[in-house]
Each structure stands twice: as C-alpha cells, then as structure tokens.
Write a protein that holds these residues in place. Structure first.
Motif, PDB file in Angstrom:
ATOM      1  N   ALA A  63      14.833  15.316  49.432  1.00  0.00           N
ATOM      2  CA  ALA A  63      14.565  16.406  48.484  1.00  0.00           C
ATOM      3  C   ALA A  63      13.269  17.120  48.864  1.00  0.00           C
ATOM      4  O   ALA A  63      13.191  18.352  48.823  1.00  0.00           O
ATOM      5  CB  ALA A  63      14.480  15.843  47.060  1.00  0.00           C
ATOM      6  N   PHE A  64      12.253  16.363  49.284  1.00  0.00           N
ATOM      7  CA  PHE A  64      10.976  16.969  49.693  1.00  0.00           C
ATOM      8  C   PHE A  64      11.201  17.920  50.869  1.00  0.00           C
ATOM      9  O   PHE A  64      10.686  19.034  50.898  1.00  0.00           O
ATOM     10  CB  PHE A  64       9.977  15.860  50.088  1.00  0.00           C
ATOM     11  N   ILE A  65      12.011  17.474  51.830  1.00  0.00           N
ATOM     12  CA  ILE A  65      12.297  18.288  53.014  1.00  0.00           C
ATOM     13  C   ILE A  65      13.017  19.578  52.615  1.00  0.00           C
ATOM     14  O   ILE A  65      12.625  20.681  52.980  1.00  0.00           O
ATOM     15  CB  ILE A  65      13.146  17.484  54.032  1.00  0.00           C
ATOM     16  N   LEU A  66      14.095  19.407  51.818  1.00  0.00           N
ATOM     17  CA  LEU A  66      14.902  20.575  51.464  1.00  0.00           C
ATOM     18  C   LEU A  66      14.088  21.575  50.638  1.00  0.00           C
ATOM     19  O   LEU A  66      14.250  22.780  50.764  1.00  0.00           O
ATOM     20  CB  LEU A  66      16.176  20.150  50.713  1.00  0.00           C
ATOM     21  N   GLU A  67      13.164  21.066  49.828  1.00  0.00           N
ATOM     22  CA  GLU A  67      12.360  21.970  48.982  1.00  0.00           C
ATOM     23  C   GLU A  67      11.203  22.609  49.733  1.00  0.00           C
ATOM     24  O   GLU A  67      10.825  23.738  49.456  1.00  0.00           O
ATOM     25  CB  GLU A  67      11.758  21.189  47.812  1.00  0.00           C
ATOM     26  N   ASN A  68      10.592  21.864  50.654  1.00  0.00           N
ATOM     27  CA  ASN A  68       9.308  22.330  51.202  1.00  0.00           C
ATOM     28  C   ASN A  68       9.303  22.774  52.654  1.00  0.00           C
ATOM     29  O   ASN A  68       8.403  23.491  53.063  1.00  0.00           O
ATOM     30  CB  ASN A  68       8.259  21.220  51.049  1.00  0.00           C
ATOM     31  N   GLU A  69      10.269  22.345  53.440  1.00  0.00           N
ATOM     32  CA  GLU A  69      10.179  22.649  54.871  1.00  0.00           C
ATOM     33  C   GLU A  69      10.293  24.146  55.128  1.00  0.00           C
ATOM     34  O   GLU A  69       9.719  24.672  56.066  1.00  0.00           O
ATOM     35  CB  GLU A  69      11.268  21.895  55.644  1.00  0.00           C
TER      36      GLU A  69
END
Ligand code: ISJ
Length: 369
Positions: free
Chosen positions: A274-280
């Motif tokens: 979720a962190f990747i999908l939201e922030n990358e």
C-alpha cells in the motif's frame, strides 16, 4: 538451425507485430523462443496453463501468457563479444526528480521508525535512448550477463521488455521446489567479495524469514542453505537458496503466498505494498513482477532392459516451471528506454546512499544502450 536463421525468424515475427518471447537461462548457452501466431492476449487464471507467463508487480492486474504456436531452439549460441566500458557513461535522464526520491526514502524511514513498516522497496525510472534494434540489444545482454536469466518479451497489447535478472522466484521440477532470498547490494570491485554491513544482513534476513514462513505449510522438508555473496554483473547481493518438496503442485497457492516477496515489496506485505502504490508516484507495471516458463513439457527418452525382456525405449513427459523476478529490466517505447530500478529501505537507510544504489543498478541495462 543457425543463429542467423533463428534471429531472422524472430525479426520477421516482430516486424509483423506478433507476440514472442526469447530467453536464455542462467549459465546455459541455448536459446529458446516461443512465437504466438495471433495477437490474442491470453491470461493466466489458475496456473494450470502452459506457456510463458509475464506477470505484473500488482497481482490484481492481468498476468499475460504467451501460448506458443511455434517453439524455436538454438542448442548453443555464442554472442559476439561486447565491451561495455566505453558505453558505461551513457546519458540517462531521471524520470521524476531526485528530491522526490530522497523525500520518499526519508518518509519510508520515518514510517519504519514509527513501527508501521519493517522494510519497503522503493523504485524509480531512468530514461535513455535506444539506438539499436531490440534484438541487437538482447544479444548484448547475452554477451554481458551469463549468470542471469536474459529475455526479450513482446506483445503488441503489452509492449516490449528486456531484462537480465539475477533472482529466481520459483523453480518446480519433479515435485522439487527451489527459490531464493536475494537482497542487499554492494558494487563489484576487482573481484573481491564485499564486507557486508548490518543493514544489508538485516534486509536480506527479512526476505529469508518471510519465504520460510510463506512456504512452511505448502512445502515439506523445507531447507535453507547458507548465506552467500552472489555476483550479478557489476553488483554483489546476499543470497540464501531455499528448497523443499511440493507434493500437491499447488502453484497458484504457493505464488499467492510468495509474490511479491520483501526483496521487491516489503514487510509486512500488505502495508508495504500500500505504501508503494500510494507514494512511489508511478506504475511499476511488469518491473518486480515475474516471468518464465509455466508447466512446460519436457520429454525424456528412457530405456529399460529387464531380464528376459526386450530392450524398451519409452517416452516420459514431465512438466516444469521456472519463474524469475523481473529485475534489471527496461521497457522500450519506440526508441526510448525506460530503466526500472529500486532498493530495499530499512530503519538504517540513508537517502543519498539509496539514490546511489539505484544509479548503480541502472548500469546493468544502460550498459547495452
Ligand atoms: C529492487 C531491485 O533489486 C532488489 C533489491 C535489492 C536491494 O535492496 O539491495 C537487491 C536485490 C533485489 O532483490 C532492483 O534491482 O530494482
């Protein structure tokens, strides 16, 4: 078949914009190509299919299957020597600015320190110019990376990807399953094995523990080898080989547990994803997905000679699966080469060092441009 005929047939297939994949396995000299004679987009639904799978990072998206209408094989191929040194300082443009990546890493470190995550892999794209035909670039990959899985994949509805990955996701042959935990990066200098720091040892340990936990109910006699340094082009990684017996051939279940491993995503899996999908800030598409042969047939001629019986030769057909993580790869969009690179972030990560690590990793693919 001669290499000229082999590559001419592939060139001809590409010029008709039909799907194909051509690849060489690590430490092998043979090439294999699967050619599909229609532009249908087949998908893997339950992992009982047979062909070459090309799966994205996000398992919610479709997993493409090349169903071979024709298979071409070149028993042995010696690529033309290629000296990349003079090409190494190729001019790459960063897609997205450096500050964004440094902030992204800093935010991840804060999140880890606050206890929301243990590890997250963050990535970015660099852009270069391709001045040669895709198959010529593929031949350069073959010349440079003998211990990687080297491939060129094309589907008119998906695009054109090339890569030389050092990471096995999963091999299944005769109920024997093999995988690996690969993480931690240092430059390859003068052939000397690097001194590994606490940060690399920890980030690789997370991957090993995750794989052992993910497989413990699927695999019997699970065994992890010793921690070793593995060379990949101009880089070193830390690696542990893991193997066991897969009795029920439940590939779908095993892959669901395994992918994406913390080598390319993070820990805990859902939170880091979720962190990747939201922030990358961009779509990884097939980078950090997986690819390779799925339930391919392997024919073996066996002979048995029993007392008072004729010598019998019979054929046995085995199925095997050999999947790799799609790392050290690039996407060609016309003559633009998009190079995808990332690195594992833990509490001990320094943003500038992480940036440098992505620059180093980008050289695997920029060296062939
Ligand atoms: C994410 C990549 O590589 C992965 C991350 C590594 C790391 O963080 O040290 C090392 C090997 C791979 O598991 C990449 O090459 O883009």
């Amino acid at each position: 078949m001669t290499p000229e005929v082999f590559f001419d047939q592939l060139e001809n297939h590409l010029s008709k914009e039909l799907p194909l994949v051509v690849y060489r396995k690590p430490m092998k000299s043979g090439l294999r190509a699967l050619l599909q004679n229609t532009d249908t987009l087949y998908e893997v639904k339950n992992f009982k299919e047979s062909g070459f799978v090309f799966a994205p990072f996000d398992s919610q998206s479709r997993k493409v299957l090349i169903q071979s209408s024709e298979m071409l094989e070149l028993a042995s191929y010696s690529p033309k020597k290629f000296e990349p040194e003079e090409y190494l300082d190729i001019d790459l443009k960063n897609v997205g600015n450096k500050d964004h990546h440094l902030r992204l890493v800093q935010n991840a470190v804060s999140s880890i320190k606050q206890g929301h995550l243990k590890k997250v892999v963050l990535s970015r794209i660099l852009k270069g110019q391709a001045t040669m035909k895709p198959l010529s670039l593929f031949q350069r990959l073959l010349a440079l990376y003998s211990n990687a899985f080297c491939y060129l994949f094309y589907h008119p509805k998906v695009g054109l990807w090339l890569g030389a990955t050092p990471e096995i996701l999963l091999q299944v042959k005769n109920n024997r399953l093999t995988t690996m935990s690969l993480a931690g990066t240092k430059p390859y200098v003068n052939g000397q094995e690097p001194e590994w720091g606490e940060k690399e040892i920890l980030e690789q340990k997370y991957v090993t523990e995750y794989i052992e936990e993910a497989l413990k109910n699927e695999i019997s006699e699970l065994n992890s080898g010793s921690l070793e340094s593995a060379r990949s082009g101009k880089l070193w990684h830390l690696r542990t080989k893991i193997s066991g017996n897969i009795e029920n051939q439940n590939l779908e279940g095993v892959l669901e547990k395994l992918h994406p491993t913390p080598a390319v995503c993070g820990l805990p899996k859902l939170e880091s994803k979720a962190f990747i999908l939201e922030n990358e800030g961009y779509d990884r598409q097939f980078y950090t997905g997986y690819l390779g042969e799925l339930n391919m047939k392997q024919e073996k001629m066996r002979s048995s000679r029993r007392a008072n019986q004729e010598n019998q030769v019979y054929r046995s057909i085995n199925r095997f699966t050999e999947l790799f993580v799609n790392l050290r790869c690039m996407q060609l969009v016309k003559d633009q080469a998009l190079i995808y690179v990332g690195g594992g972030i833990t509490a001990g990560s320094d943003p500038e060092n992480e940036w440098d690590e992505t620059v180093l990793k980008s050289k695997t693919m920029s060296s062939i441009l």
